[in-house]
Design an enzyme around this catalytic site. Structure first.
Site, short mmCIF file in Angstrom:
data_model
loop_
_atom_site.label_atom_id
_atom_site.label_comp_id
_atom_site.label_asym_id
_atom_site.label_seq_id
_atom_site.Cartn_x
_atom_site.Cartn_y
_atom_site.Cartn_z
N GLY A 1 -43.70 24.29 -88.10
CA GLY A 1 -43.02 25.51 -88.53
C GLY A 1 -41.65 25.29 -89.15
N GLU B 1 -49.35 16.41 -83.70
CA GLU B 1 -48.42 17.37 -84.28
C GLU B 1 -47.00 17.06 -83.83
OE1 GLU B 1 -50.59 21.27 -85.34
OE2 GLU B 1 -49.99 21.41 -83.24
N ASN C 1 -54.54 27.63 -87.03
CA ASN C 1 -54.01 28.18 -85.78
C ASN C 1 -53.16 29.40 -86.13
OD1 ASN C 1 -52.65 28.71 -83.41
ND2 ASN C 1 -51.51 26.76 -83.37
N HIS D 1 -51.04 22.69 -77.09
CA HIS D 1 -50.14 22.90 -78.23
C HIS D 1 -48.68 22.82 -77.77
CE1 HIS D 1 -48.07 24.73 -81.58
NE2 HIS D 1 -49.11 24.40 -82.31
P1 PGA Z 1 -47.25 24.84 -88.98
O1 PGA Z 1 -47.93 24.84 -87.51
O2 PGA Z 1 -48.34 24.45 -89.94
O3 PGA Z 1 -46.76 26.24 -89.18
O4 PGA Z 1 -46.16 23.83 -88.94
C1 PGA Z 1 -48.87 23.89 -87.12
C2 PGA Z 1 -49.27 24.11 -85.69
O5 PGA Z 1 -48.41 24.48 -84.87
O6 PGA Z 1 -50.45 23.93 -85.31
#
Ligand code: PGA
Length: 256
Positions: A175, A169, A9, A97
Site C-alpha cells: 500500500g 509481501e 485482496n 496477512h
Molecule cells: P497492495 O497490497 O497491492 O495495495 O500493496 C497488497 C496486499 O496487501 O496483499
C-alpha cells in the site's frame, strides 16, 4: 509446472452493490480475453463472498476469504469459521496477512492453527509472510521470513502443503507504492524455496507456488512475473478496479 496465480485482496473495501459491479465488470473482461494459463482468485470481504461466488460461477475465476477463525465453531462472537466460508462457494482463504499480524496481533502459532483448520476443511490457503522496513534495514529479512515459513507450515504433510501457496509481501511495500524491485523479490523467493527444501525436501521447494505482493500494478507486474521464482501476485490496491486487475491478469498470461 507450478501453478501460477493472480489473486486480488480487496481488504475492507466494497459494499455488496460495489462488489457486484466490480466482479460483473471483471467477468465481462475475462470473457472477452479468456484466462488460459493462470488461476485468478478474488478475495472480497466476508459480506460479499456469496454474491461474488454466484456471479463468478462458470467464469473460471475463483473466490477466497481474507481470514477465518481457528476453531470449528462455538461461542466466538463476530468470528467466521472455515465451514461458513465454504458454504459461500469460496475455495481459498488468505492467512497471515501483515495487516492481521499488525492490527490483530496474529502470531506464528495462531497463524499455524488457522492454516490447520483451513486445510482440515478443504479450503486452500494463501499464506502471507514478509518483513518490515526496520527488519530489512537490520538485515533480518531472511531470519524473519524463514521463521514465519517454518512455524506457519510446521509438521504439515506433502499432501497438505499441496493445498498451500505462499505470498511474499514485504510490509514496507504494501500500500505504499514502493514495490520491491524484481531482483529484491526474486532473492527472497529463491530463499523461501531453500527453506522449504531444508524443512521438507526439494520437491516442496520446487513445487510451491510463491506469489509476490506489495504495490503490484499493471506497470510493474510483467517485470516481477518474469523472475524465475515468482509465480504470480497478490494484489491489493490495483485489484479494486476491474481494468487494472485485468491488466495484471493479462501481464501474467503474457509471461507464463
Ligand atoms: P497492495 O497490497 O497491492 O495495495 O500493496 C497488497 C496486499 O496487501 O496483499
Amino acid at each position: 509446472m507450478r501453478k501460477k496465480i493472480v489473486a486480488g485482496n480487496w481488504k475492507m473495501f466494497k459494499t455488496n452493490s460495489e462488489a457486484v459491479r466490480l466482479v460483473q465488470s471483471l467477468r465481462t473482461r475475462v470473457e472477452k480475453s479468456p484466462v488460459k494459463k493462470n488461476t485468478v482468485i478474488v478475495c472480497p470481504p466476508y459480506t460479499a463472498l456469496e454474491k461474488v461466488s454466484g456471479i463468478l460461477q462458470g467464469s473460471g475465476i475463483q473466490v477466497g476469504a481474507q481470514n477465518l477463525f481457528w476453531e470449528e465453531e462455538g461461542a466466538y462472537t463476530g468470528e467466521i469459521s472455515a465451514k461458513m466460508i465454504k458454504s459461500t462457494g469460496a475455495k481459498w482463504v488468505i492467512i497471515g496477512h501483515s495487516e492481521r499480524r499488525r492490527y490483530f496481533k496474529e502470531d506464528e502459532n495462531l497463524i499455524h492453527r488457522k492454516i490447520q483448520i483451513a486445510l482440515k476443511n478443504k479450503l486452500k490457503v494463501i499464506f502471507c509472510v514478509g518483513e518490515t522496513l526496520e527488519e530489512r534495514e537490520e538485515n533480518l529479512t531472511k531470519d524473519i521470513v524463514g521463521n514465519q515459513v517454518e512455524w506457519g507450515l510446521k509438521d504439515f504433510t506433502h499432501q497438505q502443503l499441496n493445498q498451500v501457496v505462499i505470498a511474499y509481501e514485504p510490509v514496507w511495500a504494501i500500500g505504499t507504492g514502493k514495490t520491491a524491485t524484481p531482483e529484491q523479490a526474486q532473492e527472497v523467493h529463491a530463499f523461501i524455496r531453500d527453506i522449504l527444501n531444508a524443512l521438507f525436501d526439494d520437491t516442496v521447494g520446487r513445487n510451491m507456488t510463491i506469489l509476490y505482493g506489495g504495490s503490484v500494478k499493471p506497470q510493474n507486474a510483467e517485470g516481477l512475473f518474469q523472475q524465475p521464482d515468482i509465480d504470480g501476485g497478490l494484489i491489493g490496491g490495483a485489484c479494486l478496479k476491474a481494468d487494472s486487475f485485468h491488466r495484471i491478469i493479462k501481464a501474467a498470461e503474457k509471461v507464463y
